[in-house]
Motif scaffolding. Sequence first.
Motif, PDB file in Angstrom:
ATOM      1  N   ALA A  20       0.826  -1.215   0.000  1.00 12.25           N
ATOM      2  CA  ALA A  20       0.000   0.000   0.000  1.00 12.25           C
ATOM      3  C   ALA A  20       0.854   1.255   0.000  1.00 12.25           C
ATOM      4  CB  ALA A  20      -0.928  -0.003   1.212  1.00 12.25           C
ATOM      5  N   THR A  21       2.041   1.174  -0.556  1.00 12.83           N
ATOM      6  CA  THR A  21       2.968   2.303  -0.531  1.00 12.83           C
ATOM      7  C   THR A  21       2.413   3.525  -1.250  1.00 12.83           C
ATOM      8  OG1 THR A  21       4.891   0.843  -0.384  1.00 12.83           O
ATOM      9  CG2 THR A  21       5.271   3.058  -1.224  1.00 12.83           C
ATOM     10  N   ALA A  22       1.835   3.355  -2.408  1.00 12.35           N
ATOM     11  CA  ALA A  22       1.330   4.505  -3.166  1.00 12.35           C
ATOM     12  C   ALA A  22       0.186   5.194  -2.429  1.00 12.35           C
ATOM     13  CB  ALA A  22       0.877   4.064  -4.560  1.00 12.35           C
ATOM     14  N   CYS A  23      -0.700   4.417  -1.824  1.00 16.74           N
ATOM     15  CA  CYS A  23      -1.812   5.016  -1.063  1.00 16.74           C
ATOM     16  C   CYS A  23      -1.277   5.821   0.121  1.00 16.74           C
ATOM     17  CB  CYS A  23      -2.757   3.926  -0.579  1.00 16.74           C
ATOM     18  SG  CYS A  23      -3.770   3.171  -1.881  1.00 16.74           S
ATOM     19  N   ALA A  24      -0.287   5.268   0.814  1.00 19.70           N
ATOM     20  CA  ALA A  24       0.270   5.970   1.972  1.00 19.70           C
ATOM     21  C   ALA A  24       0.965   7.259   1.548  1.00 19.70           C
ATOM     22  CB  ALA A  24       1.247   5.061   2.718  1.00 19.70           C
ATOM     23  N   ARG A  25       1.679   7.213   0.457  1.00 17.08           N
ATOM     24  CA  ARG A  25       2.363   8.422  -0.019  1.00 17.08           C
ATOM     25  C   ARG A  25       1.359   9.492  -0.427  1.00 17.08           C
ATOM     26  NH1 ARG A  25       6.746   6.709  -4.385  1.00 17.08           N
ATOM     27  NH2 ARG A  25       7.621   8.773  -3.948  1.00 17.08           N
ATOM     28  N   ARG A  26       0.272   9.081  -1.042  1.00 17.30           N
ATOM     29  CA  ARG A  26      -0.741  10.068  -1.445  1.00 17.30           C
ATOM     30  C   ARG A  26      -1.428  10.663  -0.225  1.00 17.30           C
ATOM     31  NH1 ARG A  26      -2.614  13.868  -2.673  1.00 17.30           N
ATOM     32  NH2 ARG A  26      -4.216  14.364  -4.253  1.00 17.30           N
ATOM     33  N   LEU A  27      -1.723   9.828   0.771  1.00 13.10           N
ATOM     34  CA  LEU A  27      -2.310  10.346   2.004  1.00 13.10           C
ATOM     35  C   LEU A  27      -1.350  11.319   2.683  1.00 13.10           C
ATOM     36  CD1 LEU A  27      -4.633  10.253   4.083  1.00 13.10           C
ATOM     37  CD2 LEU A  27      -3.438   8.338   5.174  1.00 13.10           C
ATOM     38  N   ALA A  28      -0.066  10.990   2.692  1.00  9.25           N
ATOM     39  CA  ALA A  28       0.921  11.875   3.300  1.00  9.25           C
ATOM     40  C   ALA A  28       0.985  13.213   2.567  1.00  9.25           C
ATOM     41  CB  ALA A  28       2.297  11.208   3.311  1.00  9.25           C
ATOM     42  N   ASP A  29       0.862  13.189   1.247  1.00 16.07           N
ATOM     43  CA  ASP A  29       0.843  14.440   0.488  1.00 16.07           C
ATOM     44  C   ASP A  29      -0.274  15.356   0.980  1.00 16.07           C
ATOM     45  OD1 ASP A  29       2.966  13.648  -1.088  1.00 16.07           O
ATOM     46  OD2 ASP A  29       1.699  12.945  -2.751  1.00 16.07           O
ATOM     47  N   ILE A  30      -1.423  14.764   1.232  1.00 16.52           N
ATOM     48  CA  ILE A  30      -2.577  15.550   1.675  1.00 16.52           C
ATOM     49  C   ILE A  30      -2.350  16.083   3.084  1.00 16.52           C
ATOM     50  CG2 ILE A  30      -5.009  15.346   2.342  1.00 16.52           C
ATOM     51  CD1 ILE A  30      -5.358  13.425  -0.038  1.00 16.52           C
ATOM     52  N   VAL A  31      -1.919  15.222   3.988  1.00 15.51           N
ATOM     53  CA  VAL A  31      -1.764  15.640   5.378  1.00 15.51           C
ATOM     54  C   VAL A  31      -0.674  16.694   5.513  1.00 15.51           C
ATOM     55  CG1 VAL A  31      -1.275  14.884   7.737  1.00 15.51           C
ATOM     56  CG2 VAL A  31      -2.615  13.415   6.211  1.00 15.51           C
ATOM     57  N   ARG A  32       0.426  16.514   4.797  1.00 10.87           N
ATOM     58  CA  ARG A  32       1.558  17.448   4.929  1.00 10.87           C
ATOM     59  C   ARG A  32       1.194  18.875   4.529  1.00 10.87           C
ATOM     60  NH1 ARG A  32       5.156  13.205   2.983  1.00 10.87           N
ATOM     61  NH2 ARG A  32       4.940  14.088   0.886  1.00 10.87           N
ATOM     62  N   ARG A  33       0.219  19.028   3.643  1.00 11.68           N
ATOM     63  CA  ARG A  33      -0.190  20.378   3.257  1.00 11.68           C
ATOM     64  C   ARG A  33      -0.935  21.096   4.387  1.00 11.68           C
ATOM     65  NH1 ARG A  33      -1.764  17.668  -1.787  1.00 11.68           N
ATOM     66  NH2 ARG A  33      -0.196  18.117  -3.376  1.00 11.68           N
ATOM     67  N   ALA A  34      -1.398  20.329   5.373  1.00  9.47           N
ATOM     68  CA  ALA A  34      -2.206  20.914   6.446  1.00  9.47           C
ATOM     69  C   ALA A  34      -1.453  21.074   7.756  1.00  9.47           C
ATOM     70  CB  ALA A  34      -3.455  20.052   6.678  1.00  9.47           C
ATOM     71  N   VAL A  35      -0.252  20.507   7.849  1.00  8.51           N
ATOM     72  CA  VAL A  35       0.479  20.530   9.120  1.00  8.51           C
ATOM     73  C   VAL A  35       1.901  21.033   8.889  1.00  8.51           C
ATOM     74  CG1 VAL A  35      -0.897  18.630  10.063  1.00  8.51           C
ATOM     75  CG2 VAL A  35       1.269  18.131   8.886  1.00  8.51           C
ATOM     76  N   PRO A  36       2.600  21.493   9.929  1.00  6.15           N
ATOM     77  CA  PRO A  36       3.993  21.930   9.777  1.00  6.15           C
ATOM     78  C   PRO A  36       4.913  20.783   9.379  1.00  6.15           C
ATOM     79  CG  PRO A  36       3.029  22.790  11.815  1.00  6.15           C
ATOM     80  CD  PRO A  36       2.063  21.780  11.277  1.00  6.15           C
ATOM     81  N   ASP A  37       6.089  21.156   8.883  1.00  6.78           N
ATOM     82  CA  ASP A  37       7.092  20.162   8.478  1.00  6.78           C
ATOM     83  C   ASP A  37       7.429  19.229   9.644  1.00  6.78           C
ATOM     84  OD1 ASP A  37       7.211  21.279   5.995  1.00  6.78           O
ATOM     85  OD2 ASP A  37       9.075  22.396   6.344  1.00  6.78           O
ATOM     86  N   GLY A  38       7.540  17.944   9.323  1.00  7.75           N
ATOM     87  CA  GLY A  38       7.940  16.954  10.314  1.00  7.75           C
ATOM     88  C   GLY A  38       6.819  16.392  11.153  1.00  7.75           C
ATOM     89  N   VAL A  39       5.619  16.950  11.020  1.00  6.03           N
ATOM     90  CA  VAL A  39       4.514  16.502  11.875  1.00  6.03           C
ATOM     91  C   VAL A  39       3.943  15.172  11.397  1.00  6.03           C
ATOM     92  CG1 VAL A  39       2.152  17.061  12.607  1.00  6.03           C
ATOM     93  CG2 VAL A  39       3.954  18.802  12.701  1.00  6.03           C
ATOM     94  N   PHE A  40       3.934  14.934  10.086  1.00  7.10           N
ATOM     95  CA  PHE A  40       3.413  13.672   9.550  1.00  7.10           C
ATOM     96  C   PHE A  40       4.324  13.224   8.419  1.00  7.10           C
ATOM     97  CE2 PHE A  40       1.012  10.911   6.801  1.00  7.10           C
ATOM     98  CZ  PHE A  40       0.224  10.161   7.667  1.00  7.10           C
ATOM     99  N   THR A  41       4.829  11.993   8.516  1.00  6.72           N
ATOM    100  CA  THR A  41       5.705  11.442   7.491  1.00  6.72           C
ATOM    101  C   THR A  41       5.311  10.009   7.205  1.00  6.72           C
ATOM    102  OG1 THR A  41       7.526  12.776   8.373  1.00  6.72           O
ATOM    103  CG2 THR A  41       8.096  11.036   6.819  1.00  6.72           C
ATOM    104  N   ALA A  42       5.233   9.674   5.921  1.00  7.64           N
ATOM    105  CA  ALA A  42       5.052   8.283   5.510  1.00  7.64           C
ATOM    106  C   ALA A  42       6.427   7.708   5.187  1.00  7.64           C
ATOM    107  CB  ALA A  42       4.130   8.183   4.313  1.00  7.64           C
ATOM    108  N   LEU A  43       6.772   6.624   5.837  1.00  8.75           N
ATOM    109  CA  LEU A  43       8.082   5.989   5.706  1.00  8.75           C
ATOM    110  C   LEU A  43       7.915   4.671   4.963  1.00  8.75           C
ATOM    111  CD1 LEU A  43      11.135   5.899   6.722  1.00  8.75           C
ATOM    112  CD2 LEU A  43      10.232   4.538   8.635  1.00  8.75           C
ATOM    113  N   PRO A  44       8.285   4.604   3.659  1.00  9.17           N
ATOM    114  CA  PRO A  44       8.159   3.320   2.957  1.00  9.17           C
ATOM    115  C   PRO A  44       9.191   2.333   3.480  1.00  9.17           C
ATOM    116  CG  PRO A  44       9.347   4.890   1.593  1.00  9.17           C
ATOM    117  CD  PRO A  44       8.891   5.647   2.824  1.00  9.17           C
ATOM    118  N   GLY A  45       8.956   1.070   3.188  1.00  5.92           N
ATOM    119  CA  GLY A  45       9.958   0.091   3.583  1.00  5.92           C
ATOM    120  C   GLY A  45       9.361  -1.218   4.031  1.00  5.92           C
TER     121      GLY A  45
END
Length: 467
Positions: free
Chosen positions: A166-191
């Motif tokens: 589900a890497t692509a879904c997580a990255r897309r969700l992170a794109d959305i969340v990061r626009r609403a919060v300060p840097d470092g508050v939400f990160t999607a870590l693939p692996g």
Amino acid sequence: MTAAPALVESRNPADPADLIVQVPAPGAFAAVDTVERARDAQPGWHREGAAARSAALTAVAAAVEAAAGELADLAVREVGKPVTEARAEVARTVAICRYYAQAPYEPTGAVHDPAAGSGLLFTRRRPHGVAGLVTPWNFPFAIPSWKAAPALAAGNTVVLKPAPEATACARRLADIVRRAVPDGVFTALPGGPAEGNALLSVADVVSFTGSTPVGRAVVRAATARGVPVQAEMGGLNAAIVLPDADIDTAAAHIAAAVAGYAGQKCTATSRVIAVGGALGPLREALGAQLRTLRVGDPTDPATVCGPLIDERARDRVLGARAGLAELTGVTGPVTAAGDGWYTAPALVSDVPAGHRLLREEVFGPLAVLLPADDLTHAVRLTNSAAHGLVTSVHTASLDTALGALDHLDTGMIRVNAPSTGVDFHLPFGGTKESGHGPREQGRAALEFYTSGRTYTLGPAHEPGEAT
């Protein structure tokens, strides 16, 4: 010579030649660095205050809603979720974010009178710091959201380690969340395991959803460090059908809970326990219902049972049902365009004691039909499993339902409803091998992502004392 980095990739389970995403795994050191950046950001995020955290989650909900069609299509393509279910999951994600957007305004403690003398006693709940979230592929938007939203609402920062599938879904969700919060508050870590283990080694609070063996390892790792941990580890869920039940309605509920999303839900029904005279009618009705469900292309709105997530999952299901009597009239794998990992739903009977279907979660569209002499026998069969997530009970008698509630050893009991389905504003979780630690969702989640403090404030001078 330096070894090439490991790759994280996901493929379309309906068409395995369709590569969705392929990225280098960042490695354990990068995972630790990600957590440290989140730790640096956490005090400022908490100081932003209730209004800012509420506004951020409200903005996330609006952005998810605006992108609903795109997100649903991505879930269909990456994890093979039938499009009707994918749309419902995205809508639930919006609702989850809106629900937790109100949480920052909730009381975080209480004020008490001291036992003696003057002064002030009060309690207050505070965020842990960095929440490490390890999530599965089967609900690629809803599960990360119901973990991350309460963590963020309480003032934690979040590092999300999604399943590779589900890497692509997580990255897309992170794109959305990061626009609403300060840097470092939400990160999607693939692996994979390396990144997951590194996250567990440094996060301040850990929430996991996945298989039982991995969940046990997560609990051991977090407990050894003394950090709060919750683990949801699946189920071997039963549906009990009494003779007085509306058999056709019960069969429709159970068939959907067996075959929906190819049984790839921790709340799916995998054991059907027919009490007394319900056995014959239920066998016929349930077999008929399963035969009517659409199996195939997940982009078709009529599809109920899409592909398994990969070849290994498909082979695991086929291996588990090999040699057993099937009652549905549909056997073997189902092929569709793209040669995806399909198999038809199956109801099996005459399963010998000790068979893996009575002990293990197979995670596919497969259920065992078991007879029971009476309700007491049915409850004993239900409780015999090592897992205890959810049980559905089908009966027209309120007295019978209430009697079952007192004796079933499962975290959730649903009467005259499918075993599947989650009310995100109520606690979610199971007993025994299905769950460890506090419950998820609802107010229980806010408590999990915070720790209590008790404060005593005494006066510098007692009243009447000379200054």
